[in-house]
Design a protein around this motif. Structure first.
Motif, PDB file in Angstrom:
ATOM      1  N   LEU A 181       0.854  -1.190   0.000  1.00 34.29           N
ATOM      2  CA  LEU A 181       0.000   0.000   0.000  1.00 34.29           C
ATOM      3  C   LEU A 181       0.889   1.239   0.000  1.00 34.29           C
ATOM      4  N   ASP A 182       0.780   2.018  -1.076  1.00 33.20           N
ATOM      5  CA  ASP A 182       1.594   3.213  -1.266  1.00 33.20           C
ATOM      6  C   ASP A 182       0.667   4.431  -1.224  1.00 33.20           C
ATOM      7  N   THR A 183       0.836   5.262  -0.201  1.00 36.67           N
ATOM      8  CA  THR A 183      -0.078   6.383  -0.005  1.00 36.67           C
ATOM      9  C   THR A 183       0.003   7.398  -1.147  1.00 36.67           C
ATOM     10  N   GLY A 184       1.197   7.603  -1.682  1.00 33.84           N
ATOM     11  CA  GLY A 184       1.367   8.575  -2.753  1.00 33.84           C
ATOM     12  C   GLY A 184       0.764   8.113  -4.058  1.00 33.84           C
ATOM     13  N   HIS A 185       1.048   6.886  -4.453  1.00 38.04           N
ATOM     14  CA  HIS A 185       0.493   6.355  -5.697  1.00 38.04           C
ATOM     15  C   HIS A 185      -1.025   6.195  -5.595  1.00 38.04           C
ATOM     16  N   ALA A 186      -1.501   5.809  -4.422  1.00 38.90           N
ATOM     17  CA  ALA A 186      -2.951   5.702  -4.237  1.00 38.90           C
ATOM     18  C   ALA A 186      -3.614   7.056  -4.452  1.00 38.90           C
ATOM     19  N   THR A 187      -3.085   8.088  -3.831  1.00 39.83           N
ATOM     20  CA  THR A 187      -3.692   9.415  -3.911  1.00 39.83           C
ATOM     21  C   THR A 187      -3.657   9.954  -5.333  1.00 39.83           C
ATOM     22  N   TRP A 188      -2.508   9.860  -5.993  1.00 39.44           N
ATOM     23  CA  TRP A 188      -2.427  10.348  -7.370  1.00 39.44           C
ATOM     24  C   TRP A 188      -3.331   9.525  -8.280  1.00 39.44           C
ATOM     25  N   GLY A 189      -3.473   8.248  -8.000  1.00 38.82           N
ATOM     26  CA  GLY A 189      -4.318   7.384  -8.820  1.00 38.82           C
ATOM     27  C   GLY A 189      -5.809   7.564  -8.581  1.00 38.82           C
ATOM     28  N   ILE A 194      -6.881   5.915   3.006  1.00 41.77           N
ATOM     29  CA  ILE A 194      -7.487   5.548   4.286  1.00 41.77           C
ATOM     30  C   ILE A 194      -8.517   4.444   4.084  1.00 41.77           C
ATOM     31  N   ARG A 195      -9.335   4.558   3.051  1.00 46.18           N
ATOM     32  CA  ARG A 195     -10.307   3.505   2.754  1.00 46.18           C
ATOM     33  C   ARG A 195      -9.598   2.203   2.411  1.00 46.18           C
ATOM     34  N   LEU A 196      -8.521   2.290   1.623  1.00 47.58           N
ATOM     35  CA  LEU A 196      -7.764   1.084   1.279  1.00 47.58           C
ATOM     36  C   LEU A 196      -7.190   0.438   2.528  1.00 47.58           C
ATOM     37  N   ALA A 197      -6.693   1.252   3.452  1.00 52.19           N
ATOM     38  CA  ALA A 197      -6.153   0.725   4.707  1.00 52.19           C
ATOM     39  C   ALA A 197      -7.237   0.006   5.504  1.00 52.19           C
ATOM     40  N   LYS A 198      -8.409   0.620   5.601  1.00 54.12           N
ATOM     41  CA  LYS A 198      -9.512   0.015   6.352  1.00 54.12           C
ATOM     42  C   LYS A 198      -9.941  -1.309   5.732  1.00 54.12           C
ATOM     43  N   ASN A 199      -9.952  -1.374   4.408  1.00 53.32           N
ATOM     44  CA  ASN A 199     -10.465  -2.566   3.722  1.00 53.32           C
ATOM     45  C   ASN A 199      -9.449  -3.698   3.638  1.00 53.32           C
ATOM     46  N   GLY A 240       3.754  14.343   6.088  1.00 53.72           N
ATOM     47  CA  GLY A 240       3.673  15.567   6.875  1.00 53.72           C
ATOM     48  C   GLY A 240       3.853  16.825   6.072  1.00 53.72           C
ATOM     49  N   ASP A 241       4.113  16.681   4.769  1.00 52.93           N
ATOM     50  CA  ASP A 241       4.356  17.848   3.922  1.00 52.93           C
ATOM     51  C   ASP A 241       3.333  17.924   2.788  1.00 52.93           C
ATOM     52  N   GLY A 242       2.215  17.203   2.962  1.00 51.13           N
ATOM     53  CA  GLY A 242       1.208  17.171   1.908  1.00 51.13           C
ATOM     54  C   GLY A 242      -0.179  16.950   2.470  1.00 51.13           C
ATOM     55  N   SER A 243      -1.018  16.254   1.721  1.00 51.25           N
ATOM     56  CA  SER A 243      -2.450  16.174   2.028  1.00 51.25           C
ATOM     57  C   SER A 243      -2.888  14.900   2.730  1.00 51.25           C
ATOM     58  N   VAL A 244      -2.023  13.894   2.853  1.00 49.60           N
ATOM     59  CA  VAL A 244      -2.431  12.607   3.428  1.00 49.60           C
ATOM     60  C   VAL A 244      -2.542  12.707   4.946  1.00 49.60           C
ATOM     61  N   ASP A 245      -3.652  12.223   5.492  1.00 47.34           N
ATOM     62  CA  ASP A 245      -3.872  12.191   6.942  1.00 47.34           C
ATOM     63  C   ASP A 245      -3.305  10.875   7.470  1.00 47.34           C
ATOM     64  N   TYR A 246      -2.071  10.915   7.972  1.00 46.78           N
ATOM     65  CA  TYR A 246      -1.410   9.674   8.372  1.00 46.78           C
ATOM     66  C   TYR A 246      -1.942   9.104   9.679  1.00 46.78           C
ATOM     67  N   VAL A 247      -2.511   9.918  10.533  1.00 55.58           N
ATOM     68  CA  VAL A 247      -3.099   9.390  11.764  1.00 55.58           C
ATOM     69  C   VAL A 247      -4.260   8.461  11.406  1.00 55.58           C
ATOM     70  N   GLU A 248      -5.161   8.923  10.568  1.00 54.27           N
ATOM     71  CA  GLU A 248      -6.295   8.100  10.146  1.00 54.27           C
ATOM     72  C   GLU A 248      -5.837   6.917   9.305  1.00 54.27           C
ATOM     73  N   PHE A 250      -3.090   5.193   9.589  1.00 52.80           N
ATOM     74  CA  PHE A 250      -2.468   4.146  10.394  1.00 52.80           C
ATOM     75  C   PHE A 250      -3.438   3.429  11.333  1.00 52.80           C
ATOM     76  N   LYS A 251      -4.579   4.022  11.633  1.00 56.16           N
ATOM     77  CA  LYS A 251      -5.479   3.428  12.627  1.00 56.16           C
ATOM     78  C   LYS A 251      -5.866   1.978  12.322  1.00 56.16           C
ATOM     79  N   PRO A 252      -6.099   1.589  11.072  1.00 53.95           N
ATOM     80  CA  PRO A 252      -6.447   0.180  10.816  1.00 53.95           C
ATOM     81  C   PRO A 252      -5.274  -0.790  10.978  1.00 53.95           C
ATOM     82  N   PHE A 253      -4.069  -0.281  11.203  1.00 54.31           N
ATOM     83  CA  PHE A 253      -2.876  -1.135  11.230  1.00 54.31           C
ATOM     84  C   PHE A 253      -2.434  -1.481  12.647  1.00 54.31           C
TER      85      PHE A 253
END
Length: 295
Positions: A181-189, A194-199, A240-248, A250-253
């Protein structure tokens, strides 16, 4: 293995564009990573490819190897042929104590082409998907029997880029096929990390963390930039330098055990690697703790 934080050498020296950071010595990369608190490095193009030499190189800085990207061609090969092609990398990973291989389908990728925007990446016919997934299931079982988890990397410019692609991959493959799971590629794609992490948290075997600059992303999408143009223009940055909410994110992990790798592809002249990876590392530690995961 509990959660460990690594970094990709691409933060210092780019694999796809060797001119980015080509002048940065490997020792500088490893020394700075160690100073920051990084525990392991993902393989880069300047690393020794022989186990004893690699152990000695990383060991000087008390670093482990996190994993190694394999450019897959399963579209063109049988699972057994692909496994045979992977064996040299799998052997080195095993010798280095790694249990995950980063696998991406690159037989028809446009990720390295500067003349095609990511909106024109390859799309598989619906009738071909299950044929591909059957081979992927077989390949994943072969690597797992060998002691290495196949962690499939969704990636811009490839057949698995969008949220729909990732969902199809996860719903149509067996549990032996893991997800990177790559947060950057997911977001650009266009996916929601966060939904991918939960699922799919239970099937995630490796995590790449990079953040996304929304203003650059919007322009990249509006103008259909090639992938590498996006990298050059700074679509990616560190956590921490962009738009991804890393707290949310990481919660499913809560039960995750493995590497979280900082992999912010940037021009090191514009974004000093030591400064940016330090920022990303601190943000990951804070986000994990706020998510209830002690690190």
């Amino acid at each position: 293995m509990t959660i460990r934080i690594g970094a990709h050498a691409i933060c210092w020296s780019n694999d796809d564009m060797p001119e980015l950071g080509g002048d940065i010595p490997l020792d500088t990369c490893l020394s700075e990573a160690s100073q920051i608190g990084i525990e392991g490095m993902e393989m880069g193009n300047k690393f020794p490819k022989e186990a004893n030499a690699l152990k000695q190189t990383l060991g000087k800085y008390n670093l482990d190897l996190t994993s190694w990207w394999f450019s897959g061609a399963l579209l063109l090969r049988s699972a057994k042929e692909e496994f045979a092609a992977m064996r040299p990398q799998l052997d080195l990973l095993k010798a280095m104590g790694c249990d995950v291989v980063v696998y991406a389908e690159t037989a028809n990728t446009i990720q390295g082409r500067r003349d095609i925007g990511v909106a024109h990446r390859p799309i598989m016919e619906k009738s071909q998907w299950q044929i591909y997934f059957d081979k992927l299931n077989e390949l994943a079982k072969l690597t797992l029997d060998y002691g290495i988890k196949l962690s499939f990397h969704h990636h811009m410019g490839t057949i698995v880029q969008s949220e729909e692609d990732i969902d199809r991959l996860m719903h149509s493959t067996d549990k032996e096929v893991y997800l990177l799971l790559d947060t950057g590629h997911a977001t650009w794609g266009g996916a929601d990390p966060i939904r991918l992490a939960k699922n799919y948290a239970e099937r995630v075997a490796h995590i790449h963390t990079k953040d996304v600059r929304e203003d650059v992303l919007k322009k990249a999408n509006a103008e259909n930039w090639p992938f590498l143009d996006g990298v050059l223009q700074g679509v990616f940055t560190v956590p921490g330098d962009g738009s991804v909410d890393y707290v949310e994110f990481f919660k499913p992990f809560q039960n995750y055990s493995g590497w979280i790798v900082i992999e912010a592809e940037q021009d090191p002249v514009k974004a000093n690697p030591f400064e940016y990876v330090t920022k990303g590392y601190k943000h990951l530690i804070t986000s994990l703790n706020q998510a209830g995961i002690k690190k």
